[in-house]
Design a protein around this motif. Structure first.
Motif, PDB file in Angstrom:
ATOM      1  N   LEU A  32     -25.667  44.516   6.009  1.00 44.67           N
ATOM      2  CA  LEU A  32     -24.757  43.713   5.196  1.00 44.67           C
ATOM      3  C   LEU A  32     -23.464  44.471   4.905  1.00 44.67           C
ATOM      4  O   LEU A  32     -23.426  45.703   4.924  1.00 44.67           O
ATOM      5  CB  LEU A  32     -25.430  43.329   3.869  1.00 44.67           C
ATOM      6  N   SER A  33     -22.419  43.727   4.589  1.00 47.15           N
ATOM      7  CA  SER A  33     -21.160  44.342   4.168  1.00 47.15           C
ATOM      8  C   SER A  33     -21.285  44.807   2.721  1.00 47.15           C
ATOM      9  O   SER A  33     -22.246  44.467   2.017  1.00 47.15           O
ATOM     10  CB  SER A  33     -20.026  43.319   4.284  1.00 47.15           C
ATOM     11  N   ARG A  34     -20.296  45.558   2.266  1.00 45.82           N
ATOM     12  CA  ARG A  34     -20.304  46.022   0.877  1.00 45.82           C
ATOM     13  C   ARG A  34     -20.260  44.843  -0.099  1.00 45.82           C
ATOM     14  O   ARG A  34     -20.956  44.852  -1.122  1.00 45.82           O
ATOM     15  CB  ARG A  34     -19.117  46.953   0.627  1.00 45.82           C
ATOM     16  N   ILE A  35     -19.450  43.848   0.221  1.00 51.07           N
ATOM     17  CA  ILE A  35     -19.342  42.686  -0.664  1.00 51.07           C
ATOM     18  C   ILE A  35     -20.655  41.909  -0.689  1.00 51.07           C
ATOM     19  O   ILE A  35     -21.109  41.466  -1.748  1.00 51.07           O
ATOM     20  CB  ILE A  35     -18.177  41.777  -0.215  1.00 51.07           C
ATOM     21  N   GLN A  36     -21.278  41.759   0.463  1.00 45.46           N
ATOM     22  CA  GLN A  36     -22.582  41.080   0.498  1.00 45.46           C
ATOM     23  C   GLN A  36     -23.616  41.844  -0.326  1.00 45.46           C
ATOM     24  O   GLN A  36     -24.401  41.244  -1.077  1.00 45.46           O
ATOM     25  CB  GLN A  36     -23.068  40.950   1.942  1.00 45.46           C
ATOM     26  N   ALA A  37     -23.612  43.162  -0.190  1.00 46.83           N
ATOM     27  CA  ALA A  37     -24.578  43.979  -0.929  1.00 46.83           C
ATOM     28  C   ALA A  37     -24.328  43.898  -2.430  1.00 46.83           C
ATOM     29  O   ALA A  37     -25.273  43.830  -3.230  1.00 46.83           O
ATOM     30  CB  ALA A  37     -24.517  45.423  -0.459  1.00 46.83           C
ATOM     31  N   ALA A  38     -23.065  43.897  -2.836  1.00 47.80           N
ATOM     32  CA  ALA A  38     -22.739  43.778  -4.258  1.00 47.80           C
ATOM     33  C   ALA A  38     -23.232  42.447  -4.811  1.00 47.80           C
ATOM     34  O   ALA A  38     -23.760  42.376  -5.931  1.00 47.80           O
ATOM     35  CB  ALA A  38     -21.231  43.906  -4.465  1.00 47.80           C
ATOM     36  N   PHE A  39     -23.069  41.405  -4.019  1.00 42.63           N
ATOM     37  CA  PHE A  39     -23.528  40.079  -4.449  1.00 42.63           C
ATOM     38  C   PHE A  39     -25.052  40.048  -4.577  1.00 42.63           C
ATOM     39  O   PHE A  39     -25.595  39.542  -5.555  1.00 42.63           O
ATOM     40  CB  PHE A  39     -23.058  39.027  -3.445  1.00 42.63           C
ATOM     41  N   ARG A  40     -25.732  40.620  -3.592  1.00 43.58           N
ATOM     42  CA  ARG A  40     -27.207  40.598  -3.647  1.00 43.58           C
ATOM     43  C   ARG A  40     -27.729  41.419  -4.818  1.00 43.58           C
ATOM     44  O   ARG A  40     -28.669  41.012  -5.505  1.00 43.58           O
ATOM     45  CB  ARG A  40     -27.773  41.144  -2.331  1.00 43.58           C
ATOM     46  N   ALA A  41     -27.096  42.568  -5.084  1.00 38.47           N
ATOM     47  CA  ALA A  41     -27.534  43.407  -6.197  1.00 38.47           C
ATOM     48  C   ALA A  41     -27.298  42.727  -7.537  1.00 38.47           C
ATOM     49  O   ALA A  41     -28.023  42.978  -8.505  1.00 38.47           O
ATOM     50  CB  ALA A  41     -26.809  44.750  -6.152  1.00 38.47           C
ATOM     51  N   ALA A  42     -26.301  41.854  -7.611  1.00 37.91           N
ATOM     52  CA  ALA A  42     -25.958  41.199  -8.875  1.00 37.91           C
ATOM     53  C   ALA A  42     -27.110  40.370  -9.423  1.00 37.91           C
ATOM     54  O   ALA A  42     -27.193  40.146 -10.642  1.00 37.91           O
ATOM     55  CB  ALA A  42     -24.718  40.327  -8.689  1.00 37.91           C
ATOM     56  N   TYR A  43     -28.021  39.917  -8.562  1.00 31.48           N
ATOM     57  CA  TYR A  43     -29.163  39.128  -9.034  1.00 31.48           C
ATOM     58  C   TYR A  43     -30.140  39.971  -9.866  1.00 31.48           C
ATOM     59  O   TYR A  43     -31.039  39.417 -10.510  1.00 31.48           O
ATOM     60  CB  TYR A  43     -29.905  38.519  -7.842  1.00 31.48           C
TER      61      TYR A  43
END
Length: 285
Positions: A224-235
């Motif tokens: 995943l990209s950094r932005i995708q990873a940040a979004f997934r971690a936000a959950y």
């Protein structure tokens, strides 16, 4: 306890409300919209009904009440009569009853209302509870940018919301995360009843995302990209089941939907929460 399937909600905060975005969302399987009475210059509901009345039945729709148009800009109010009328108007302007209506940032007015905060919050929540009983909305909740002022006010006299929406993600501070957890427990909110918002803070192009690599929070972050990873971690910051995220680009929305396949390393999240708390204590000492 969080449900097993994280969900993306298309938030319309900064959106132009273009039809192509809504059709793109449906193509991606995103079938939840979140807006507010004050979005797009207090015209969000009307524009949605005008440009996408045939699409709205395909979405679950949530909106928010609490901000009102004033002569010098938006004003906030928890007056029960105004809130009830706002829910009625939302249903009329949308051409359908919202599935969910949030009490929008109640702390905005509560900070100015001491020592009568608890009565004010209880009356506002009762107004939305009454609106639900009248069939003006399917359910009601609370959306809070800063939940800390609410903590001392939650007791049996305040009706329990069906959903709580709070800020989520790596840019949320320890105080806000802990306050959200406390509210979730106080209202005994379970699977599907906690939403996140603003997972990237102000922007996905902010310099912080060049300095921070959120893929550290994932078991399989290399895909995943950094932005995708940040979004997934936000959950997991705090624990939420749905995140309302705004964009005008169906391709960006698709990237975020793709991020849901990532698996979060819970131990890393807990270590990060501990670091945030330690830093917060050091700064307040």
């Amino acid at each position: 306890m969080r449900g097993p399937d994280p969900r993306v909600v298309l938030g319309l905060h900064r959106s132009r409300h273009e039809r192509r975005l809504l059709t793109g969302a449906l193509d991606l399987g995103v079938a939840a919209l979140d807006t507010s009475t004050n979005y797009l210059g207090f015209r969000s509901h009307q524009i949605l009904a005008r440009t996408a009345s045939d699409l709205l039945p395909k979405f679950t729709v949530s909106t928010k009440v609490g901000y009102f148009a004033g002569p010098d800009g938006a004003v906030h109010s928890l007056d029960p009569t105004r809130l009830n009328l706002a829910v009625e108007k939302a249903a009329k302007d949308l051409g359908r009853e919202p599935d969910l209506v949030f009490l929008h940032n109640p702390e905005h007015s509560l900070r100015k209302a001491a020592p009568h905060n608890q009565d004010l919050l209880a009356a506002a929540c009762t107004a939305l509870d009454d609106a639900k009983e009248k069939g003006l909305c399917g359910a009601w909740g609370v959306a809070s940018w800063d939940p800390s002022p609410l903590l001392s006010l939650v007791e049996v006299t305040v009706p329990r919301p069906s959903v709580l929406m709070v800020r989520a993600g790596l840019l949320v501070g320890a105080r806000t995360l802990d306050a959200a957890d406390t509210l979730i427990n106080a209202w005994n909110l379970g699977s599907g009843e906690v939403w996140g918002m603003s997972p990237f803070g102000s922007s996905t192009s902010a310099s912080v995302w060049d300095r921070l690599d959120p893929r550290l929070f994932l078991q399989d972050g290399g895909r995943l990209s950094r932005i995708q990873a940040a979004f997934r971690a936000a959950y997991h910051l705090p624990g939420v089941d749905s995140i309302a995220v705004g964009t005008d680009k169906p391709t960006h929305l698709g990237e975020l939907v793709g991020a849901l396949a990532g698996q979060v390393e819970e131990r890393t999240v807990q270590e990060y929460r501990k670091l945030l708390r330690d830093r917060s204590r050091d700064q307040s000492a």
